[in-house]
Design an enzyme around this catalytic site. Structure first.
Site, short mmCIF file in Angstrom:
data_model
loop_
_atom_site.label_atom_id
_atom_site.label_comp_id
_atom_site.label_asym_id
_atom_site.label_seq_id
_atom_site.Cartn_x
_atom_site.Cartn_y
_atom_site.Cartn_z
N ARG A 1 28.29 118.83 -3.30
CA ARG A 1 28.74 117.53 -3.96
C ARG A 1 30.50 117.60 -4.40
NH1 ARG A 1 25.80 113.07 -7.81
NH2 ARG A 1 27.90 112.64 -7.47
N CYS B 1 21.95 109.80 -15.52
CA CYS B 1 22.80 110.59 -15.18
C CYS B 1 22.93 111.61 -16.18
CB CYS B 1 24.49 110.61 -15.19
SG CYS B 1 26.06 111.51 -14.95
N ARG C 1 26.78 107.23 -19.15
CA ARG C 1 28.02 106.70 -18.41
C ARG C 1 28.28 104.84 -18.34
NH1 ARG C 1 29.27 111.01 -14.69
NH2 ARG C 1 30.87 110.60 -14.15
N LYS D 1 38.63 116.50 -4.54
CA LYS D 1 37.10 115.61 -4.56
C LYS D 1 37.80 113.96 -5.67
CE LYS D 1 33.74 115.61 -7.40
NZ LYS D 1 33.28 114.36 -8.01
N ASN D 2 38.17 114.47 -6.63
CA ASN D 2 38.59 113.11 -7.36
C ASN D 2 39.22 112.53 -7.09
OD1 ASN D 2 35.45 113.86 -8.66
ND2 ASN D 2 36.36 114.73 -10.38
N ASP E 1 35.91 119.35 -17.25
CA ASP E 1 34.75 119.48 -15.99
C ASP E 1 34.94 121.13 -15.87
OD1 ASP E 1 34.21 116.67 -15.51
OD2 ASP E 1 35.82 116.89 -13.97
C1 EPZ Z 1 35.76 111.09 -13.95
O1 EPZ Z 1 34.36 110.39 -14.04
C2 EPZ Z 1 35.23 112.02 -13.42
N1 EPZ Z 1 34.80 111.37 -11.91
C3 EPZ Z 1 34.34 113.28 -14.16
O2 EPZ Z 1 34.03 114.49 -13.07
C4 EPZ Z 1 35.03 113.84 -15.17
O3 EPZ Z 1 33.74 114.50 -16.28
C5 EPZ Z 1 35.67 112.74 -15.95
O4 EPZ Z 1 36.54 111.79 -15.57
C6 EPZ Z 1 36.21 113.06 -17.36
O5 EPZ Z 1 37.30 113.25 -16.86
C7 EPZ Z 1 35.86 111.43 -10.91
O6 EPZ Z 1 36.70 111.32 -11.28
C8 EPZ Z 1 34.58 110.72 -9.80
P1 EPZ Z 1 35.32 108.30 -18.06
P2 EPZ Z 1 34.51 109.18 -15.22
O7 EPZ Z 1 35.54 106.87 -17.23
O8 EPZ Z 1 35.90 108.04 -14.39
C9 EPZ Z 1 33.45 107.05 -21.55
C10 EPZ Z 1 32.74 115.46 -11.86
O9 EPZ Z 1 32.18 116.86 -12.57
N2 EPZ Z 1 33.63 105.76 -20.82
O10 EPZ Z 1 36.95 108.76 -17.42
O11 EPZ Z 1 33.09 108.07 -14.74
C11 EPZ Z 1 32.68 108.01 -21.02
O12 EPZ Z 1 31.11 107.73 -21.51
C12 EPZ Z 1 32.79 114.24 -12.79
O13 EPZ Z 1 33.52 116.19 -10.76
C13 EPZ Z 1 32.98 104.49 -21.78
O14 EPZ Z 1 32.38 104.55 -22.91
O15 EPZ Z 1 35.07 109.32 -16.04
C14 EPZ Z 1 33.30 109.55 -21.56
O16 EPZ Z 1 32.59 109.44 -22.29
C15 EPZ Z 1 31.76 114.06 -13.49
N3 EPZ Z 1 32.88 103.43 -21.19
C16 EPZ Z 1 34.48 109.03 -21.59
O17 EPZ Z 1 34.39 106.65 -21.54
C17 EPZ Z 1 32.80 103.35 -19.42
O18 EPZ Z 1 32.86 101.99 -19.12
C18 EPZ Z 1 35.85 109.57 -20.17
O19 EPZ Z 1 34.56 109.15 -19.02
C19 EPZ Z 1 33.78 104.01 -19.01
C20 EPZ Z 1 34.13 105.50 -19.82
#
Ligand code: EPZ
Length: 421
Positions: free
Chosen positions: A399, A116, A121, A22-23, A307
């Site tokens: 989802r 969320c 997020r 999915k991701n 995850d």
């Molecule tokens: C992706 O989310 C995945 N979603 C998430 O999977 C997964 O948990 C996450 O990566 C981490 O591996 C999808 O791929 C659709 P990040 P993403 O930006 O890209 C911080 C699931 O269950 N951050 O890598 O949104 C953030 O708060 C889902 O399938 C900032 O600070 O995650 C986090 O602490 C849930 N500023 C860290 O970075 C930003 O602008 C990593 O988040 C963006 C993120």
């Protein structure tokens, strides 16, 4: 809202095939907006989040043709440049249209995702990425508005205080393919989903080097063309079935998976006492006793994935001793622990750490799913528990897991979906 009734206590046995990730599929679908040619994504999982992304692409004006699992996207003609709140609030990954819309049209509006269940997020790194390519970004009335006469290459560090961001890396990489000149993303996320998106963009004609390492170079500015792509297997679904084998003390062979993407997970499964066999595209997990206690700390890839944290928390609830699970990516991602305690687990939460005192058995109860992976953890606990577990709000599960109950039942599990209209 549908519910699950699970009768626990049967060891899962047999073979299961994982779906495509999915991701990976979500950014791949958004990347189709980068060209006016038709792109084809194959073997797309039939999931709620995928339907939401296709709905968003249709709202934007792209032609979406879906023949079972093959999806054809053509983003030609008059297109809207907006991702409305009504769709983004349902799925945060809608932000993946930000980079492609901006790069293609020089102007777009994407709703901020809002709250969320797994914690804050933020989107600051997405904004930092496109700003480095020359975009002017304003945030007003709940929307990000990004504009640029033309994008140019730039160097940007995308590692935030929680580590690299998967979403910001992919968004910036997609935008950079149409930006004139060279872009360097430092502190890039190395997740397999980043590499898969880079492979698709390369098939469309982009020039990308270093995807899968912390430094990605994109030589941009050429028009992209249509391409056909088969996404990578879902490593999180494979990991969930691996835990299902271990928690029910069964034996499950997982096919169409990529064990190479699960190295940290396999290490932890072996450490807690599971027997794990791997080959290039297959994983076999078996146990016949309670897991040993272990400590887990989530980290960006290639570390242990956030995850799979909830699923391992469920497994360690039954360990022969005390384990700890430290969540470093989404620090409040522990709502499942409170529900597991309602099933007899003994889990204390201290900041971003769960201290799990293993118990001999869990007992069925009524529990509530709070997010996708928390739901999976409750299903796993229900499969191991004595008696009946009822899980409310399983739409979270739909989802990201395709027909989970069907796959589990084929392995001998006893899950019944109660449809509530
Ligand atoms: C992706 O989310 C995945 N979603 C998430 O999977 C997964 O948990 C996450 O990566 C981490 O591996 C999808 O791929 C659709 P990040 P993403 O930006 O890209 C911080 C699931 O269950 N951050 O890598 O949104 C953030 O708060 C889902 O399938 C900032 O600070 O995650 C986090 O602490 C849930 N500023 C860290 O970075 C930003 O602008 C990593 O988040 C963006 C993120």
């Amino acid at each position: 809202m549908d519910r699950f009734l699970i009768r626990g206590g049967t060891p899962l046995k047999g073979t299961v095939t994982t779906a495509r990730a999915k991701n990976a599929v979500l950014p791949l679908l958004a990347a189709c907006l980068l060209t006016e040619d038709t792109c084809i994504i194959e073997d797309v999982p039939l999931l709620e989040d995928v339907s939401t992304m296709l709905k968003l692409l249709k709202t934007i004006g792209a032609r979406v043709e879906q023949n079972n699992r093959t999806v054809k996207i053509t983003a030609r003609g008059k297109l809207n440049r907006e991702a409305p709140y009504d769709i983004v609030r349902r799925m945060r990954a809608s932000y993946y249209v930000l980079g492609p819309l901006l790069a293609r049209f020089g102007n777009c509006r994407v709703s901020l995702p809002g709250g969320c269940a797994i914690g804050p997020r933020p989107v600051d790194l997405h904004i930092k990425g496109i700003t480095a390519l020359g975009a002017r970004v304003t945030v007003a009335r709940g929307y990000i508005h990004a504009r640029a006469k033309s994008l140019h290459g730039g160097t940007v560090m995308l590692e935030g205080y929680k580590g690299p961001s998967v979403g910001a890396t992919i968004n910036t990489m997609m935008a950079a393919t149409l930006a004139r000149g060279e872009t360097v993303i430092e502190g890039a996320a190395c997740e397999p989903e980043v590499v898969d998106t880079a492979r698709f963009l390369s098939a469309m004609g982009a020039s990308i080097k270093g995807a899968g390492t912390p430094e990605i170079h994109i030589s941009g500015g050429k028009e992209l063309a249509g391409a056909r792509h088969l996404p990578i297997p879902d490593r999180i679904e494979a990991g969930t079935f691996a835990v299902a084998a271990a928690i029910t003390r069964g034996e499950v062979e997982i096919t169409n998976c990529c064990p190479e993407h699960l190295t940290a997970v396999i290490t932890k499964l072996r450490e807690l006492g599971a027997e794990v066999e791997t080959s290039a595209d297959r994983l076999c997990v078996r146990t016949n006793s309670r897991p040993g206690p272990i400590n887990i700390s989530t980290a960006p890839y290639p570390g242990f994935p956030t995850d799979l944290q909830a699923q391992f928390t469920a497994l360690l609830a039954l360990a022969r001793g005390t384990s700890t699970v430290t969540e470093n990516i989404f620090e409040s991602r522990f709502l499942h622990a409170l529900e597991l305690n309602r099933m007899g687990a003994s889990i204390d939460i201290n900041g971003n750490m769960a201290i799990i005192h293993g118990v001999e058995r869990l007992t069925g109860a009524q529990v509530m799913a709070s997010d996708l992976r928390a739901s999976a953890a409750l299903v796993l606990a229900g499969l191991a528990a004595r008696g009946q577990t009822e899980i409310l709000r399983i739409y979270h599960l739909d989802r990201g897991y395709e027909q989970l109950e069907k796959k589990v039942n084929q392995l001998g599990g006893k899950i019944k979906r109660i449809h509530v209209s």
